[in-house]
Design a protein around this motif. Sequence first.
Motif, short mmCIF file in Angstrom:
data_model
loop_
_atom_site.label_atom_id
_atom_site.label_comp_id
_atom_site.label_asym_id
_atom_site.label_seq_id
_atom_site.Cartn_x
_atom_site.Cartn_y
_atom_site.Cartn_z
N VAL A 74 -21.90 -7.19 -10.82
CA VAL A 74 -21.34 -6.59 -9.61
C VAL A 74 -20.43 -5.41 -9.91
N ALA A 75 -20.44 -4.94 -11.14
CA ALA A 75 -19.53 -3.87 -11.55
C ALA A 75 -19.71 -2.64 -10.69
N GLY A 76 -18.58 -2.01 -10.35
CA GLY A 76 -18.59 -0.72 -9.69
C GLY A 76 -18.63 -0.73 -8.18
N ARG A 77 -18.66 -1.93 -7.54
CA ARG A 77 -18.79 -1.89 -6.09
C ARG A 77 -18.28 -3.12 -5.34
N MET A 78 -17.86 -4.17 -5.99
CA MET A 78 -17.42 -5.37 -5.27
C MET A 78 -15.90 -5.36 -5.12
N LYS A 79 -15.43 -5.76 -3.94
CA LYS A 79 -14.00 -5.86 -3.70
C LYS A 79 -13.37 -6.79 -4.73
N PHE A 80 -12.23 -6.34 -5.27
CA PHE A 80 -11.59 -7.15 -6.31
C PHE A 80 -11.14 -8.49 -5.76
N GLY A 81 -10.58 -8.50 -4.59
CA GLY A 81 -10.16 -9.76 -3.98
C GLY A 81 -11.32 -10.70 -3.74
N ALA A 82 -12.47 -10.13 -3.40
CA ALA A 82 -13.65 -10.95 -3.13
C ALA A 82 -14.16 -11.61 -4.40
N ILE A 83 -14.17 -10.88 -5.52
CA ILE A 83 -14.65 -11.49 -6.76
C ILE A 83 -13.65 -12.54 -7.25
N VAL A 84 -12.37 -12.32 -7.03
CA VAL A 84 -11.36 -13.33 -7.39
C VAL A 84 -11.59 -14.60 -6.58
N ALA A 85 -11.79 -14.45 -5.28
CA ALA A 85 -12.00 -15.62 -4.42
C ALA A 85 -13.29 -16.34 -4.78
N PHE A 86 -14.34 -15.57 -5.04
CA PHE A 86 -15.63 -16.18 -5.37
C PHE A 86 -15.54 -16.96 -6.67
N ILE A 87 -14.96 -16.36 -7.71
CA ILE A 87 -14.86 -17.03 -9.00
C ILE A 87 -14.00 -18.30 -8.89
N GLY A 88 -12.91 -18.22 -8.13
CA GLY A 88 -12.07 -19.38 -7.96
C GLY A 88 -12.81 -20.55 -7.33
N ALA A 89 -13.63 -20.26 -6.33
CA ALA A 89 -14.42 -21.31 -5.70
C ALA A 89 -15.57 -21.75 -6.60
N TRP A 90 -16.18 -20.80 -7.29
CA TRP A 90 -17.38 -21.09 -8.08
C TRP A 90 -17.10 -22.03 -9.24
N VAL A 91 -15.97 -21.84 -9.92
CA VAL A 91 -15.70 -22.67 -11.09
C VAL A 91 -15.50 -24.13 -10.70
N LEU A 92 -15.02 -24.38 -9.49
CA LEU A 92 -14.81 -25.76 -9.03
C LEU A 92 -16.04 -26.34 -8.35
N VAL A 93 -16.74 -25.53 -7.56
CA VAL A 93 -17.85 -26.03 -6.74
C VAL A 93 -19.17 -26.04 -7.50
N VAL A 94 -19.37 -25.07 -8.39
CA VAL A 94 -20.65 -24.95 -9.11
C VAL A 94 -20.50 -25.34 -10.57
N TYR A 95 -19.62 -24.67 -11.30
CA TYR A 95 -19.57 -24.87 -12.75
C TYR A 95 -19.18 -26.29 -13.13
N ALA A 96 -18.07 -26.78 -12.60
CA ALA A 96 -17.57 -28.09 -13.03
C ALA A 96 -18.57 -29.22 -12.74
N PRO A 97 -19.15 -29.33 -11.54
CA PRO A 97 -20.17 -30.36 -11.31
C PRO A 97 -21.40 -30.18 -12.19
N LEU A 98 -21.81 -28.92 -12.43
CA LEU A 98 -22.98 -28.70 -13.28
C LEU A 98 -22.70 -29.14 -14.72
N ALA A 99 -21.49 -28.87 -15.22
CA ALA A 99 -21.12 -29.33 -16.55
C ALA A 99 -21.20 -30.86 -16.62
N HIS A 100 -20.78 -31.54 -15.56
CA HIS A 100 -20.89 -33.00 -15.53
C HIS A 100 -22.35 -33.44 -15.54
N MET A 101 -23.18 -32.76 -14.78
CA MET A 101 -24.60 -33.14 -14.69
C MET A 101 -25.32 -33.01 -16.02
N VAL A 102 -24.90 -32.05 -16.84
CA VAL A 102 -25.56 -31.81 -18.12
C VAL A 102 -24.88 -32.56 -19.25
N TRP A 103 -23.55 -32.52 -19.30
CA TRP A 103 -22.80 -33.05 -20.44
C TRP A 103 -21.94 -34.26 -20.09
#
Length: 425
Positions: free
Chosen positions: A125-154
């Motif tokens: 998304v370099a060069g065009r995404m709102k900085f606040g939006a990427i901060v909000a997305f990453i904050g939600a993503w690490v809890l909603v997507v990454y952490a459960p996926l890590a549990h499902m695999v490991w």
Amino acid sequence: MYDTGSTSFMLICTMLILFMTPGLAFFYGGLSRRKNVINTMLMCFVVIGIVGLLWVVAGWSFAYGGDGSLSWFGGFDQLGLNGVVSKMLAEKDAVPDGTAYPTIINICFQMAFAMITCAIITGSVAGRMKFGAIVAFIGAWVLVVYAPLAHMVWGGDGSLIGDVIGALDFAGGDVVHISSGITGLILCCCLGGRRGFGLTSARPHNVPFVALGAGLLWLGWFGFNGGSEFAADGTAALAILNTVVASSAGLASWLVVEKLQTGKPTLVGGATGLVAGLVVVTPGAGFVEPWAAVVMGIIVSPVCYFAISKLKARFGYDDALDAFGCHGVGGLLGGVLTGLFCVPELSWTEHGGLFYTGDPSLLVSQVLGILVTLAIVVVLDLVLVAIVKAAFGGSLRVSDHDEALGMDFSAHGESAYPAYTGMDA
């Protein structure tokens, strides 16, 4: 007493992985345009702040908490790392001799994994995404997507992908590279292309930065793959050796492809091939023989080169710094090849690779695990994109004026290369 060798090894591996996120900042920063380098690097650095906090608050608990009764989620019992210090003190005098290392080390080790995974996404998304939006997305993503996926695999016994399906992922093919690459693809498709995409060439503005970043990633990857054995033993050594030879083969293979396609091998190409080789061997680093790691490195470069040079133009998506083209595609390929080349005696399941056994069971499990990962990530990503987009006025993207001016000045009021006069030459 703990095994002091494994304890030291895991502490070193953890610190090596923590180097990877700043290393990626240099890699991505060098690949970006001059007017966007601060923004590009800061998107990686802010991940350290976001994930470092949220992993303590809830990420670790969502990934590795609970009693193991859920196949898709950890639990809420370790929110805020509740009880971690008391557990460490209790373990100090109670663990059997030879126990590998204190479990508290694993909290930081897995946090470092979460950091680099989230940072990879930002390249698309370099060069065009709102900085606040990427901060909000990453904050939600690490809890909603990454952490459960890590549990499902490991997550051990009962985990959906790692146990029920029986897919192998030594150090993050599904959890890290496929999830981040696919997420980057979804985000860049939702954002649309940069100004002039397809009409003008956006060349890397600082090739030495690219080489420096690739070198730091290479260094960190030895902790990334070697540490995923969780012990200082022969399998850890095998994973490190495979990491070296696969990345070497990927670098050499990329330069050959470039020479054949364009007539000139490049430093950016060599650095990209190095990273592609690291990506492809990650799912099978502790499962395959060195000759197989070489084959994986040789194969991945032409595949990723094609994805970067042809697929973007064919389908019109602007994966700005090729997070999907390198990590997503390389991770997908690595997961499948692990199903071919896994040494049966090294497998975490009762199945070995097709090359050794003639039995397609592991290969089928690998493909099924990848498909489940894709389905989960795509669905959750689209939900998160819709929520974050609504929260930011219906658009994830900066204005045309701010994009033309450059994200460094418009979003951060900084310049990477100010002249002595105060004007950016």
